[in-house]
Design a protein around this motif. Structure first.
Motif, mmCIF file in Angstrom:
data_model
loop_
_atom_site.group_PDB
_atom_site.id
_atom_site.type_symbol
_atom_site.label_atom_id
_atom_site.label_comp_id
_atom_site.label_asym_id
_atom_site.label_seq_id
_atom_site.Cartn_x
_atom_site.Cartn_y
_atom_site.Cartn_z
ATOM 1 N N TRP A 138 0.845 -1.202 0.000
ATOM 2 C CA TRP A 138 0.000 0.000 0.000
ATOM 3 C C TRP A 138 0.876 1.246 0.000
ATOM 4 O O TRP A 138 0.644 2.188 -0.768
ATOM 5 N N SER A 193 -6.070 9.221 6.874
ATOM 6 C CA SER A 193 -7.168 8.283 7.130
ATOM 7 C C SER A 193 -6.896 7.412 8.353
ATOM 8 O O SER A 193 -7.803 6.759 8.861
ATOM 9 N N VAL A 253 -11.146 8.432 -0.292
ATOM 10 C CA VAL A 253 -11.661 7.197 -0.907
ATOM 11 C C VAL A 253 -11.585 6.050 0.092
ATOM 12 O O VAL A 253 -12.525 5.259 0.237
ATOM 13 N N PHE A 254 -10.471 5.983 0.790
ATOM 14 C CA PHE A 254 -10.276 4.950 1.804
ATOM 15 C C PHE A 254 -11.352 5.063 2.886
ATOM 16 O O PHE A 254 -11.899 4.055 3.344
ATOM 17 N N ASP A 255 -11.669 6.295 3.293
ATOM 18 C CA ASP A 255 -12.729 6.519 4.289
ATOM 19 C C ASP A 255 -14.073 6.003 3.779
ATOM 20 O O ASP A 255 -14.818 5.351 4.512
ATOM 21 N N CYS A 256 -14.389 6.325 2.531
ATOM 22 C CA CYS A 256 -15.675 5.901 1.957
ATOM 23 C C CYS A 256 -15.770 4.381 1.891
ATOM 24 O O CYS A 256 -16.815 3.800 2.219
ATOM 25 N N LEU A 257 -14.686 3.729 1.468
ATOM 26 C CA LEU A 257 -14.679 2.264 1.403
ATOM 27 C C LEU A 257 -14.823 1.663 2.792
ATOM 28 O O LEU A 257 -15.535 0.667 2.983
ATOM 29 N N SER A 258 -14.153 2.271 3.761
ATOM 30 C CA SER A 258 -14.231 1.790 5.136
ATOM 31 C C SER A 258 -15.640 1.951 5.689
ATOM 32 O O SER A 258 -16.174 1.054 6.349
ATOM 33 N N ASP A 259 -16.286 3.103 5.413
ATOM 34 C CA ASP A 259 -17.659 3.340 5.871
ATOM 35 C C ASP A 259 -18.618 2.336 5.251
ATOM 36 O O ASP A 259 -19.505 1.805 5.921
ATOM 37 N N ALA A 260 -18.418 2.066 3.944
ATOM 38 C CA ALA A 260 -19.284 1.107 3.258
ATOM 39 C C ALA A 260 -19.128 -0.289 3.867
ATOM 40 O O ALA A 260 -20.106 -1.020 4.051
ATOM 41 N N LYS A 261 -17.904 -0.653 4.205
ATOM 42 C CA LYS A 261 -17.644 -1.959 4.819
ATOM 43 C C LYS A 261 -18.313 -2.057 6.187
ATOM 44 O O LYS A 261 -18.936 -3.072 6.521
ATOM 45 N N LYS A 309 -22.054 -2.450 5.774
ATOM 46 C CA LYS A 309 -22.386 -3.802 5.327
ATOM 47 C C LYS A 309 -22.320 -4.786 6.495
ATOM 48 O O LYS A 309 -23.192 -5.632 6.661
#
Length: 198
Positions: A85, A134, A182-190, A193
């Motif tokens: 990363w 992040s 973007v990392f924040d958005c992906l983390s929030d989506a996870k 879910k």
């Protein structure tokens, strides 16, 4: 976990290379640095490999405080998110910021600007630093850190006597902050879910 963090290996290699370059004849040193530079002349001539080589050399040995800060930021990024990363963000930020600067300068007719030395670790460093926001606590701390870093990067750009590298630093930091968002958005989506599954 790697026994020796890649940030230490990278920073040490760049620093060692700078000391080796210092021992060369001035003409040879200049030739090597120009060959690695992502200046307008090289990129316009199709020397795209300089997007990588420019991150592997510096014009002179890095000052100790900066070298330690580079190791600390890359080391923490590797600890928090992993070596791949960290390397990906560093290289993407370095290359993307370089190409943005090139896009702004490619029509310039100023020979000095077209042939300027443009090498070093700072674009990649700024990208990783921005992306690392992040890892900070959510809310005011994270938002304040992002705004503060961007304000620090904007200051040299709006001053008289600015250089294109000042704009490159701002671009790289902005790219890093964008990655962190973007990392924040992906983390929030996870998390959403996982909450629905629970």
């Amino acid at each position: 976990m790697n026994p020796i963090p890649l940030g230490v290996v990278y920073s040490g290699g760049v620093q060692l290379g700078a000391h080796v370059l210092d021992r060369l004849e001035p003409a040879e040193r200049e030739r090597l640095l120009r060959g690695c530079s992502t200046n307008v002349e090289n990129l316009a001539g199709g020397r795209w490999e300089t997007l990588l080589t420019s991150a592997l050399v510096v014009e002179e040995p890095m000052p100790l405080p900066y070298a330690l800060l580079l190791v600390a930021v890359l080391g923490y990024a590797e600890y928090a998110y992993g070596a791949w990363w960290t390397a990906a963000v560093f290289l993407f930020g370095h290359a993307a910021a370089t190409l943005l600067v090139y896009g702004a300068l490619r029509r310039t007719t100023d020979t000095r600007t077209r042939r300027a030395l443009d090498v070093g670790t700072s674009y990649g460093f700024n990208a990783v630093l921005g992306a690392l926001t992040s890892a900070l606590p959510r809310g005011a701390v994270r938002t304040t850190a992002r705004a503060g870093l961007l304000a620090l990067a904007v200051a040299p750009v709006v001053k008289r006597g600015r250089t294109f590298t000042d704009a490159g630093h701002l671009a790289a930091l902005g790219i890093g902050v964008g990655i962190s968002l973007v990392f924040d958005c992906l983390s929030d989506a996870k998390h959403r879910k996982m909450a629905r599954i629970a």
